[in-house]
Design an enzyme around this catalytic site. Structure first.
Site, PDB file in Angstrom:
ATOM      1  N   ARG A   1       0.621  -1.064   0.035  1.00  0.00           N
ATOM      2  CA  ARG A   1       0.043  -0.032  -0.154  1.00  0.00           C
ATOM      3  C   ARG A   1       1.115   1.318   0.077  1.00  0.00           C
ATOM      4  NH1 ARG A   1      -3.438  -2.609  -1.576  1.00  0.00           N
ATOM      5  NH2 ARG A   1      -5.408  -2.790  -1.026  1.00  0.00           N
TER       6      ARG A   1
ATOM      7  N   GLU B   1      -4.328   6.203  -3.830  1.00  0.00           N
ATOM      8  CA  GLU B   1      -4.548   5.122  -4.679  1.00  0.00           C
ATOM      9  C   GLU B   1      -4.055   5.774  -6.053  1.00  0.00           C
ATOM     10  OE1 GLU B   1      -5.460   1.882  -6.820  1.00  0.00           O
ATOM     11  OE2 GLU B   1      -5.104   2.264  -4.870  1.00  0.00           O
TER      12      GLU B   1
ATOM     13  N   ASP C   1       4.420   0.280  -6.982  1.00  0.00           N
ATOM     14  CA  ASP C   1       3.151   0.028  -7.419  1.00  0.00           C
ATOM     15  C   ASP C   1       1.969   0.345  -6.985  1.00  0.00           C
ATOM     16  OD1 ASP C   1       1.499  -1.787  -9.603  1.00  0.00           O
ATOM     17  OD2 ASP C   1       0.754  -2.916  -7.893  1.00  0.00           O
TER      18      ASP C   1
ATOM     19  N   HIS D   1      -0.690   0.120  -9.859  1.00  0.00           N
ATOM     20  CA  HIS D   1      -1.392  -0.711  -8.974  1.00  0.00           C
ATOM     21  C   HIS D   1      -1.838  -1.944  -9.687  1.00  0.00           C
ATOM     22  CE1 HIS D   1      -3.680  -1.139  -5.058  1.00  0.00           C
ATOM     23  NE2 HIS D   1      -3.355  -2.205  -5.371  1.00  0.00           N
TER      24      HIS D   1
END
Length: 320
Positions: free
Chosen positions: A231, A260, A255, A279
């Site tokens: 995260r 987000e 990633d 992601h």
């Protein structure tokens, strides 16, 4: 009466077909804003959630809601505490993408060690001399794994058996069985100091927020690499950028990002010694199919009175 499942966002047809086969009516929300979800959830028995934020207000609006099931593993976009207070079961897809993310992590480690992206970028500009910038072998190198859960363990196994690497795993508890090729430690500084690659596989919690910051990066070897497929909030982005700019570490692969979706002016995007991906560690055809079906299974288990295979909270314990 037919029970209704709300999809906050669309999913692969495999999950929808499973729900419909089990007799549920499936509807997709008109949007993912809090106000829209408050309206959409009122007549639903279950929610299947991707990236939408499921706030306390949304949960409280779910008069019939019995279960919230997550497409994927991380549930930091769901107010699990509020769901538990309301007696709503939260489930996820804990086993859906373990191997997928582990493979992706190993791929990033290979790309960093062999400089694939640098070679590709420079050769396209006509710089054949970039071949003199040497990569490294993985054999005998040490990978430190922070978050030795199901994904972390698979990364360790692939690193040892596939590439002859050595592994240091950070352990928070003492209830574990020793494994060949793996050294355990309870000291994160020991892991950071002795690893050539540091790979993160922890959920985002109060405890893990900014787990890797300026102090932690300063302990790493200058020739080491950091890989984050966990995260974004687990790493202090500013500290990582400063370390990469000043060659405090050799490079990184990222990633995941805070909030987000990263901003277009994220300074990481301007650096040559970092690989950035959107992601996508779990985004394979097979992984997406499993991430659609597994939360659907969780919904059916709960609504049919069974204990879910992948529970996130313990509603039964709260009722006692």
């Amino acid at each position: 009466m037919e029970k209704r499942v709300l999809l906050t966002e669309n999913i692969e047809k495999d999950g929808i077909e499973y729900l419909e086969k089990m007799g549920y009516e499936v509807k997709v929300a008109r949007g993912t804003s809090e106000d829209i979800l408050v309206e959409e959830v009122r007549d639903c028995d279950a929610m299947l959630v991707r990236m939408a934020n499921i706030t306390a207000k949304v949960i409280q609006a779910g008069c019939k809601l019995k279960v919230i099931s997550k497409f994927g593993v991380g549930v930091d976009n769901i107010d699990v505490e509020e769901a538990t207070k309301q007696g709503i079961q939260v489930t996820n897809s804990a086993e859906s993408n373990n191997n997928t993310v582990a493979e992706y992590t190993i791929g990033l480690i290979l790309a960093l060690s062999k400089k694939f992206f640098l070679y590709d970028h420079e050769l396209r500009k006509g710089n054949f001399g970039i071949r003199n910038s040497l990569g490294i072998d993985l054999k005998e190198k040490v990978i430190g794994i922070i978050g030795a859960g199901s994904i972390g363990k698979l990364v360790a196994k692939k690193a040892v058996l596939g590439f002859g690497m050595k592994v240091i795993e950070l352990k928070r508890h003492k209830d574990f069985e020793p494994e060949d090729g793996i050294k355990y430690t309870y000291d994160i500084e020991y892991l950071l100091k002795n690893s050539d690659f540091v790979s993160l596989h922890v959920p985002l919690t109060e405890e893990t927020s900014k787990l890797i910051g300026e102090k932690e990066i300063s302990i790493m070897k200058p020739e080491a690499f950091l890989i984050n497929t966990a995260r974004g909030g687990v790493v202090d982005n500013e500290a990582l950028v400063n370390a990469l700019l000043n060659n405090k570490i050799a490079g990184a692969a990222v990633d995941v990002y805070e909030g987000e979706i990263p901003s277009k002016d994220n300074p990481l995007f301007k650096l040559d010694n970092v690989i950035v991906t959107p992601h996508t560690a779990a985004h394979t055809i097979e992984g997406m199919q499993r991430m659609s079906v597994h939360p659907a299974i969780g919904i059916h288990e709960v609504l049919s009175g069974k204990r879910p295979s992948w529970p996130v909270n313990d509603v039964e314990e709260m009722k006692k």
